[in-house]
Design an enzyme around this catalytic site. Structure first.
Site, PDB file in Angstrom:
ATOM      1  N   TYR A   1      -6.733  15.048 -10.041  1.00  0.00           N
ATOM      2  CA  TYR A   1      -5.994  13.948 -10.575  1.00  0.00           C
ATOM      3  C   TYR A   1      -4.931  14.952 -11.413  1.00  0.00           C
ATOM      4  O   TYR A   1      -3.861  14.299 -11.227  1.00  0.00           O
ATOM      5  CB  TYR A   1      -6.781  13.100 -11.334  1.00  0.00           C
ATOM      6  CG  TYR A   1      -6.216  12.295 -12.156  1.00  0.00           C
ATOM      7  CD1 TYR A   1      -5.791  11.041 -11.389  1.00  0.00           C
ATOM      8  CD2 TYR A   1      -5.863  12.454 -13.650  1.00  0.00           C
ATOM      9  CE1 TYR A   1      -4.916  10.043 -12.327  1.00  0.00           C
ATOM     10  CE2 TYR A   1      -5.154  11.377 -14.257  1.00  0.00           C
ATOM     11  CZ  TYR A   1      -4.825  10.154 -13.467  1.00  0.00           C
ATOM     12  OH  TYR A   1      -4.152   9.355 -14.198  1.00  0.00           O
ATOM     13  N   LYS A  31      -0.938  14.578 -10.770  1.00  0.00           N
ATOM     14  CA  LYS A  31       0.049  14.188 -12.079  1.00  0.00           C
ATOM     15  C   LYS A  31       1.066  15.279 -12.288  1.00  0.00           C
ATOM     16  O   LYS A  31       2.116  14.997 -12.763  1.00  0.00           O
ATOM     17  CB  LYS A  31      -0.828  13.626 -13.055  1.00  0.00           C
ATOM     18  CG  LYS A  31      -1.563  12.659 -12.955  1.00  0.00           C
ATOM     19  CD  LYS A  31      -0.478  11.106 -12.498  1.00  0.00           C
ATOM     20  CE  LYS A  31      -1.247  10.067 -12.463  1.00  0.00           C
ATOM     21  NZ  LYS A  31      -0.411   8.692 -12.179  1.00  0.00           N
ATOM     22  N   SER A  43       0.692  10.582 -17.011  1.00  0.00           N
ATOM     23  CA  SER A  43      -0.339  10.604 -18.027  1.00  0.00           C
ATOM     24  C   SER A  43      -0.063  11.926 -18.684  1.00  0.00           C
ATOM     25  O   SER A  43       0.352  12.728 -18.399  1.00  0.00           O
ATOM     26  CB  SER A  43      -1.500  10.646 -16.849  1.00  0.00           C
ATOM     27  OG  SER A  43      -2.795  11.224 -17.908  1.00  0.00           O
ATOM     28  N   ASP A  56       0.810  -1.182   0.051  1.00  0.00           N
ATOM     29  CA  ASP A  56       0.015  -0.084  -0.080  1.00  0.00           C
ATOM     30  C   ASP A  56       0.787   1.130   0.088  1.00  0.00           C
ATOM     31  O   ASP A  56       1.778   1.351   0.946  1.00  0.00           O
ATOM     32  CB  ASP A  56      -1.013   0.152   1.188  1.00  0.00           C
ATOM     33  CG  ASP A  56      -1.892   1.344   1.309  1.00  0.00           C
ATOM     34  OD1 ASP A  56      -1.535   2.196   0.456  1.00  0.00           O
ATOM     35  OD2 ASP A  56      -2.786   1.173   2.149  1.00  0.00           O
TER      36      ASP A  56
END
Length: 279
Positions: A151, A155, A138, A60
């Site tokens: 998000y 990133k 990404s 984790d």
């Protein structure tokens, strides 16, 4: 000849699963990690089908004790680590007026601080081996996208962290690369949380337009497969002089190029504005 040891985070599905199998087929000893080993069935089946074996370990990335235990296993079992692939992450849709700052912190915890924690733990071993760090970011780490505020922020942070680390790590023999996929046919989109917070609000129409556009982009006929991304990752892992930034498809190259050639931001806004207007 001793096989290179590769640790991959987030291997229960998608890019992580495909990369674990592809790297093992390429000759790496793969430590395939995931938060919950009860979700390992798909990877086990894929590995069996490919005729490769993997070292399945729990990890984790948001739990310091879990990170420490995983790297203790790597050191005690193999005595070395040659490469790290940071892949674990979680998507999130929403907009800040409608969600809490704690929601945003949670996204940052998994997608940014998890990468930081695992990278920190790996560096002593990678420094000793002259190894390399690959991190799946990404195109959303290059171009900000509607309803992906948290998000993309995470990133963007990963991209900045890795871009800044790259020259420093190079001074101690560690190579750093970021891997930037575009649309990929994985469970990632189906598992994205947060969209319900927008439904029925003044932002609902914009969200519907965005989701319609995004569904088309992630259609299997248009999107890249996880195996396609994995092939690029293995190429970077085995390249003698890999680049610092790699887009995994021509579509990802074109999209990232919008930002990298956009000094005043006008081009990015022109591209993304119609995503939320439907025009």
């Amino acid at each position: 000849m001793t096989q290179s040891i590769l640790l991959i985070t987030g291997t229960s599905s998608g890019i992580g699963l495909a990369s674990a199998v592809a790297a093992a087929r390429a000759g790496f000893t793969v430590v395939a990690t995931m938060r919950d080993l009860n979700r390992a069935d798909a990877l086990r089946a894929a590995a069996d089908s490919a005729g490769v074996s993997l070292d399945f370990q729990p990890l984790d990335v948001t739990d310091p004790a879990s990170v420490a235990a995983c790297f203790a296993h790597v050191e005690s079992t193999y005595g070395r680590l040659d490469a790290l692939l940071n892949n674990a992450g979680a998507g999130h849709l929403g907009t800040i007026e409608l969600e809490s700052v704690e929601d945003v912190r949670g996204v940052m915890e998994v997608n940014f601080f998890g990468v930081v924690a695992v990278t920190k733990a790996a560096l002593p071993l990678l420094r000793a081996s002259g190894g390399r760090i690959l991190t799946v970011t990404s195109v959303g780490g290059v171009v900000g996208q509607p309803f992906n505020e948290a998000y993309c922020a995470a990133k963007f942070a990963v991209e900045g962290f890795m871009e800044s680390l790259t020259p420093v790590a190079a001074t101690v023999g560690v190579h750093v690369s970021v891997i930037e996929p575009g649309a990929v046919t994985t469970e990632f989109v189906a598992n994205v949380g947060g969209r319900r917070s927008v439904e029925g609000t003044p932002y609902d129409g914009a969200l519907r337009a965005y989701l319609e556009r995004t569904a088309a982009a992630f259609d299997p006929a248009a999107a890249q497969t996880p195996d396609g991304v994995a092939d690029v990752i293995v190429e970077v892992l085995t390249s003698e002089n890999p680049p610092a930034r790699v887009q995994t498809s021509e579509a990802a190259q074109r999209f990232a190029g919008v930002k990298l050639a956009d000094l005043d931001g006008a081009h990015v806004q022109a591209v993304t504005r119609h995503w939320v207007t439907g025009a």
